[in-house]
Design a protein around this motif. Structure first.
Motif, PDB file in Angstrom:
ATOM      1  N   ILE A   9       0.810  -1.205   0.000  1.00 34.24           N
ATOM      2  CA  ILE A   9       0.000   0.000   0.000  1.00 34.24           C
ATOM      3  C   ILE A   9       0.852   1.268   0.000  1.00 34.24           C
ATOM      4  CG2 ILE A   9      -1.761   1.252   1.341  1.00 34.24           C
ATOM      5  CD1 ILE A   9      -2.812  -1.423   2.284  1.00 34.24           C
ATOM      6  N   SER A  10       2.127   1.150   0.076  1.00 29.44           N
ATOM      7  CA  SER A  10       3.021   2.302   0.143  1.00 29.44           C
ATOM      8  C   SER A  10       2.633   3.374  -0.864  1.00 29.44           C
ATOM      9  CB  SER A  10       4.459   1.845  -0.127  1.00 29.44           C
ATOM     10  OG  SER A  10       5.301   2.966  -0.230  1.00 29.44           O
ATOM     11  N   THR A  11       2.687   4.627  -0.428  1.00 31.07           N
ATOM     12  CA  THR A  11       2.324   5.734  -1.323  1.00 31.07           C
ATOM     13  C   THR A  11       3.541   6.397  -1.941  1.00 31.07           C
ATOM     14  OG1 THR A  11       2.279   7.216   0.577  1.00 31.07           O
ATOM     15  CG2 THR A  11       0.176   6.233  -0.089  1.00 31.07           C
ATOM     16  N   GLU A  12       4.721   5.872  -1.682  1.00 31.20           N
ATOM     17  CA  GLU A  12       5.921   6.453  -2.281  1.00 31.20           C
ATOM     18  C   GLU A  12       5.904   6.226  -3.787  1.00 31.20           C
ATOM     19  OE1 GLU A  12       9.516   5.142  -0.401  1.00 31.20           O
ATOM     20  OE2 GLU A  12       8.618   5.283   1.592  1.00 31.20           O
ATOM     21  N   PRO A  13       6.301   7.231  -4.553  1.00 36.20           N
ATOM     22  CA  PRO A  13       6.294   7.073  -6.010  1.00 36.20           C
ATOM     23  C   PRO A  13       7.248   5.975  -6.459  1.00 36.20           C
ATOM     24  CG  PRO A  13       6.888   9.338  -5.357  1.00 36.20           C
ATOM     25  CD  PRO A  13       6.763   8.522  -4.121  1.00 36.20           C
ATOM     26  N   GLU A  14       6.802   5.242  -7.458  1.00 37.00           N
ATOM     27  CA  GLU A  14       7.633   4.196  -8.047  1.00 37.00           C
ATOM     28  C   GLU A  14       8.081   4.653  -9.426  1.00 37.00           C
ATOM     29  OE1 GLU A  14       6.124   0.205  -7.904  1.00 37.00           O
ATOM     30  OE2 GLU A  14       5.024   0.588  -6.074  1.00 37.00           O
ATOM     31  N   PRO A  15       9.133   4.060  -9.944  1.00 40.33           N
ATOM     32  CA  PRO A  15       9.555   4.414 -11.307  1.00 40.33           C
ATOM     33  C   PRO A  15       8.414   4.168 -12.301  1.00 40.33           C
ATOM     34  CG  PRO A  15      11.159   2.981 -10.234  1.00 40.33           C
ATOM     35  CD  PRO A  15       9.976   3.067  -9.329  1.00 40.33           C
ATOM     36  N   ALA A  16       8.375   4.929 -13.377  1.00 32.56           N
ATOM     37  CA  ALA A  16       7.293   4.859 -14.358  1.00 32.56           C
ATOM     38  C   ALA A  16       7.057   3.438 -14.867  1.00 32.56           C
ATOM     39  CB  ALA A  16       7.582   5.805 -15.520  1.00 32.56           C
ATOM     40  N   GLU A  17       8.130   2.662 -15.078  1.00 38.47           N
ATOM     41  CA  GLU A  17       7.965   1.309 -15.615  1.00 38.47           C
ATOM     42  C   GLU A  17       7.296   0.371 -14.617  1.00 38.47           C
ATOM     43  OE1 GLU A  17      12.126   1.537 -13.878  1.00 38.47           O
ATOM     44  OE2 GLU A  17      11.026   2.768 -15.302  1.00 38.47           O
ATOM     45  N   GLU A  18       7.173   0.801 -13.371  1.00 37.33           N
ATOM     46  CA  GLU A  18       6.508  -0.002 -12.346  1.00 37.33           C
ATOM     47  C   GLU A  18       5.022   0.319 -12.218  1.00 37.33           C
ATOM     48  OE1 GLU A  18       7.455  -2.596 -10.289  1.00 37.33           O
ATOM     49  OE2 GLU A  18       9.087  -2.638 -11.745  1.00 37.33           O
ATOM     50  N   ASN A  19       4.550   1.382 -12.848  1.00 38.24           N
ATOM     51  CA  ASN A  19       3.164   1.803 -12.644  1.00 38.24           C
ATOM     52  C   ASN A  19       2.141   0.806 -13.183  1.00 38.24           C
ATOM     53  OD1 ASN A  19       3.668   4.074 -11.140  1.00 38.24           O
ATOM     54  ND2 ASN A  19       3.875   5.393 -12.927  1.00 38.24           N
ATOM     55  N   VAL A  20       2.346   0.252 -14.367  1.00 37.71           N
ATOM     56  CA  VAL A  20       1.391  -0.707 -14.907  1.00 37.71           C
ATOM     57  C   VAL A  20       1.336  -1.965 -14.031  1.00 37.71           C
ATOM     58  CG1 VAL A  20       0.848  -2.200 -16.874  1.00 37.71           C
ATOM     59  CG2 VAL A  20       1.422   0.216 -17.252  1.00 37.71           C
ATOM     60  N   PRO A  21       2.461  -2.559 -13.648  1.00 41.91           N
ATOM     61  CA  PRO A  21       2.371  -3.693 -12.713  1.00 41.91           C
ATOM     62  C   PRO A  21       1.737  -3.303 -11.375  1.00 41.91           C
ATOM     63  CG  PRO A  21       4.541  -3.635 -13.720  1.00 41.91           C
ATOM     64  CD  PRO A  21       3.830  -2.362 -14.122  1.00 41.91           C
ATOM     65  N   ARG A  22       1.987  -2.101 -10.942  1.00 37.54           N
ATOM     66  CA  ARG A  22       1.396  -1.619  -9.688  1.00 37.54           C
ATOM     67  C   ARG A  22      -0.132  -1.555  -9.812  1.00 37.54           C
ATOM     68  NH1 ARG A  22       2.767   4.343  -7.313  1.00 37.54           N
ATOM     69  NH2 ARG A  22       1.561   4.209  -5.407  1.00 37.54           N
ATOM     70  N   ILE A  23      -0.626  -1.072 -10.932  1.00 33.65           N
ATOM     71  CA  ILE A  23      -2.071  -1.059 -11.182  1.00 33.65           C
ATOM     72  C   ILE A  23      -2.599  -2.492 -11.180  1.00 33.65           C
ATOM     73  CG2 ILE A  23      -3.861  -0.562 -12.902  1.00 33.65           C
ATOM     74  CD1 ILE A  23      -2.119   1.900 -13.721  1.00 33.65           C
ATOM     75  N   GLY A  24      -1.872  -3.394 -11.832  1.00 31.53           N
ATOM     76  CA  GLY A  24      -2.284  -4.799 -11.857  1.00 31.53           C
ATOM     77  C   GLY A  24      -2.378  -5.404 -10.470  1.00 31.53           C
ATOM     78  N   ARG A  25      -1.399  -5.114  -9.626  1.00 31.01           N
ATOM     79  CA  ARG A  25      -1.432  -5.629  -8.247  1.00 31.01           C
ATOM     80  C   ARG A  25      -2.615  -5.054  -7.483  1.00 31.01           C
ATOM     81  NH1 ARG A  25       4.119  -4.551  -8.840  1.00 31.01           N
ATOM     82  NH2 ARG A  25       3.924  -2.646  -7.603  1.00 31.01           N
ATOM     83  N   SER A  26      -2.859  -3.769  -7.674  1.00 31.08           N
ATOM     84  CA  SER A  26      -3.990  -3.137  -6.989  1.00 31.08           C
ATOM     85  C   SER A  26      -5.316  -3.728  -7.467  1.00 31.08           C
ATOM     86  CB  SER A  26      -3.989  -1.627  -7.224  1.00 31.08           C
ATOM     87  OG  SER A  26      -2.861  -1.044  -6.610  1.00 31.08           O
ATOM     88  N   MET A  27      -5.409  -3.989  -8.760  1.00 31.84           N
ATOM     89  CA  MET A  27      -6.628  -4.614  -9.286  1.00 31.84           C
ATOM     90  C   MET A  27      -6.826  -5.996  -8.680  1.00 31.84           C
ATOM     91  SD  MET A  27      -6.659  -3.552 -13.310  1.00 31.84           S
ATOM     92  CE  MET A  27      -8.027  -4.658 -13.652  1.00 31.84           C
ATOM     93  N   GLY A  28      -5.752  -6.738  -8.517  1.00 36.66           N
ATOM     94  CA  GLY A  28      -5.847  -8.064  -7.893  1.00 36.66           C
ATOM     95  C   GLY A  28      -6.373  -7.971  -6.472  1.00 36.66           C
ATOM     96  N   ARG A  29      -5.853  -7.008  -5.727  1.00 34.40           N
ATOM     97  CA  ARG A  29      -6.318  -6.817  -4.349  1.00 34.40           C
ATOM     98  C   ARG A  29      -7.787  -6.405  -4.329  1.00 34.40           C
ATOM     99  NH1 ARG A  29      -2.604  -2.624  -3.233  1.00 34.40           N
ATOM    100  NH2 ARG A  29      -3.963  -1.931  -1.564  1.00 34.40           N
ATOM    101  N   MET A  30      -8.164  -5.528  -5.250  1.00 34.62           N
ATOM    102  CA  MET A  30      -9.555  -5.081  -5.306  1.00 34.62           C
ATOM    103  C   MET A  30     -10.474  -6.248  -5.679  1.00 34.62           C
ATOM    104  SD  MET A  30     -11.102  -1.836  -7.271  1.00 34.62           S
ATOM    105  CE  MET A  30     -12.786  -1.346  -7.016  1.00 34.62           C
TER     106      MET A  30
END
Length: 174
Positions: A9-30
């Motif tokens: 759940i960390s709110t620290e910014p991640e590198p741009a190439e991590e954003n799509v996988p990050r969205i995918g992980r969040s969708m999985g949790r949702m």
């Protein structure tokens, strides 16, 4: 487990190439959370003890289909991707509980359509109220601009998700 959640759940910014996988992980949790059907269970508990989640699915299908015209059991089955006999049994149960009613079609008296009763409308209003209360609680400490931006982006994301799903789902079996 909490340590894993906290890191996820960390709110620290991640590198741009991590954003799509990050969205995918969040969708999985949702997906896991919505799979538990919390809002539907709360609505049943407070407004309609004795109903099942499948009843809410049918009610939502009727709500979504009504603006396009008359709603049939076959249409409900198709929307929910369930067997027509299963849809018919759930609709019959809901008719028995005065949540839905069957009527003769205005366009073709030989056809039977499904209509939401006042009890069904009240139940639907309770589900919406539960949903909005949960969302309000989640964003209660967000700045208004964040809520506005998230609403716009989330709506855009879901619209894109639906479009991709519909374009790829044409030949996918039930």
């Amino acid at each position: 487990m909490n340590e894993v959640l906290t890191k996820t759940i960390s709110t620290e910014p991640e590198p741009a190439e991590e954003n799509v996988p990050r969205i995918g992980r969040s969708m999985g949790r949702m997906r896991l959370m919505t799979g538990r059907r919390l809002i539907g269970r709360l609505a049943i508990q407070s407004a309609a003890p004795g109903l099942e989640l499948s009843h809410l699915d049918v009610l939502d299908a009727v709500r979504r289909a009504q603006p396009a015209g008359e709603v049939t059991v076959g249409m409900i089955a198709e929307m929910l991707r369930i067997d027509p006999s299963r849809a018919s049994r759930v609709v019959a149960d809901m008719v028995g509980r005065n949540v839905l009613r069957r009527e003769a079609s205005q366009a073709d008296a030989r056809r039977i359509v499904v209509v939401m009763t006042e009890v069904g409308q009240d139940l639907l209003a309770e589900i919406v109220a539960q949903n909005l209360a949960i969302i309000s609680e989640i964003v209660s400490d967000w700045p208004e601009e964040d809520v506005d931006r998230f609403a716009m982006l989330f709506e855009r994301f879901i619209g894109g998700y639906e479009a991709v799903f519909q374009s790829r789902d044409k030949d996918t079996p039930g």
